[in-house]
Enzyme design. Sequence first.
Site, PDB file in Angstrom:
ATOM      1  N   SER A   1       0.630  -0.834  -0.179  1.00 21.93           N
ATOM      2  CA  SER A   1      -0.099  -0.090  -0.323  1.00 21.93           C
ATOM      3  C   SER A   1       1.184   1.420  -0.290  1.00 21.93           C
ATOM      4  O   SER A   1       0.100   2.641  -0.391  1.00 21.93           O
ATOM      5  CB  SER A   1      -0.822   0.125   1.359  1.00 21.93           C
TER       6      SER A   1
ATOM      7  N   ASP B   1       7.995  -3.933   6.447  1.00 19.50           N
ATOM      8  CA  ASP B   1       6.514  -3.432   7.559  1.00 19.50           C
ATOM      9  C   ASP B   1       7.642  -3.155   8.729  1.00 19.50           C
ATOM     10  O   ASP B   1       6.258  -3.527   9.761  1.00 19.50           O
ATOM     11  CB  ASP B   1       6.193  -5.275   7.718  1.00 19.50           C
TER      12      ASP B   1
ATOM     13  N   GLY C   1       5.281  -8.436   4.152  1.00 15.03           N
ATOM     14  CA  GLY C   1       3.667  -8.368   4.346  1.00 15.03           C
ATOM     15  C   GLY C   1       2.905  -9.366   2.944  1.00 15.03           C
ATOM     16  O   GLY C   1       1.768  -9.587   2.933  1.00 15.03           O
ATOM     17  N   GLY C   2       3.134  -8.635   1.836  1.00 16.09           N
ATOM     18  CA  GLY C   2       2.594  -8.660   0.902  1.00 16.09           C
ATOM     19  C   GLY C   2       2.831  -9.755   0.343  1.00 16.09           C
ATOM     20  O   GLY C   2       2.312 -10.212  -1.088  1.00 16.09           O
TER      21      GLY C   2
ATOM     22  N   GLU D   1      11.015  -9.340  -4.506  1.00 17.30           N
ATOM     23  CA  GLU D   1      12.125  -7.535  -3.699  1.00 17.30           C
ATOM     24  C   GLU D   1      13.144  -7.776  -3.287  1.00 17.30           C
ATOM     25  O   GLU D   1      13.983  -6.511  -3.994  1.00 17.30           O
ATOM     26  CB  GLU D   1      11.271  -7.686  -2.344  1.00 17.30           C
TER      27      GLU D   1
ATOM     28  N   LYS E   1       6.077   1.363  11.701  1.00 15.00           N
ATOM     29  CA  LYS E   1       7.468   0.803  11.173  1.00 15.00           C
ATOM     30  C   LYS E   1       8.640   0.309  11.619  1.00 15.00           C
ATOM     31  O   LYS E   1       9.302   0.011  11.635  1.00 15.00           O
ATOM     32  CB  LYS E   1       7.225   0.614   9.453  1.00 15.00           C
TER      33      LYS E   1
END
Length: 222
Positions: A34, A88, A100-101, A107, A125
Amino acid sequence: MTQDELKKAVGQAAVDYIAPKLQRDSIIGVGTGSTANCFIDALGKLKDDFEGAVASSDASAERLQKLGITVYDLNEVSELLVYVDGADESNAQLELIKGGGAALTREKIVTAVSREFVCIADESKWVDVLGAFPLPVEVIPMARSYVARELVKLGGDPVYRTGVVTDNGNVILDVHHLEIMEPKKLEAEINQIAGVVTNGLFARRGADVLLLGTAEGVKTIK
Ligand code: 5RP
């Protein structure tokens, strides 16, 4: 400010941070989640100032393309100017927990190819010690139970993230109750377990810069 407003603020701050570095032939790395979505949305205004992007997930690739930004396969590119992504958790050494995604493996690959990793996050975070957020581990499906047993030996409490298949066709174990005092060591240890694709500790190659959204404004931490 709400958490969503802080995410928008750091997304815009990342665009402001990279804008002076961009050249017409620059290719940049773009993350997932997000907060990364806020960066992508703000990046649209600069789309004619650089060549294109490599995305760390299919979802981010689609969002970039909708804005008219060309998305490249990483194999077509030898170096990325910069990688911008969320996290995160981050500690003061800019060692991170990510995934988390469920996009942690791509990544980590995109991070490895980037000259600079700019992490963007809201202040929720920021932690003293990594591990309150369950550590994601991407695992080859047939190794799931074996890897879970090995993670228990390392002091964790792995939980299978049901219903999630990564962009690479693998599964995720979220490891709870770790108090990670030596992130680089644990990152290497978990990656040695047969069947682990990668884990969400970004410590051996952490962020170079953190743009942290706080009530007092966006702080730049290096
Ligand atoms: C995805 C990630 C994200 O960067 C991380 O989960 C943070 O997400 P968000 O910005 O939605 O809080 O690592 O795999």
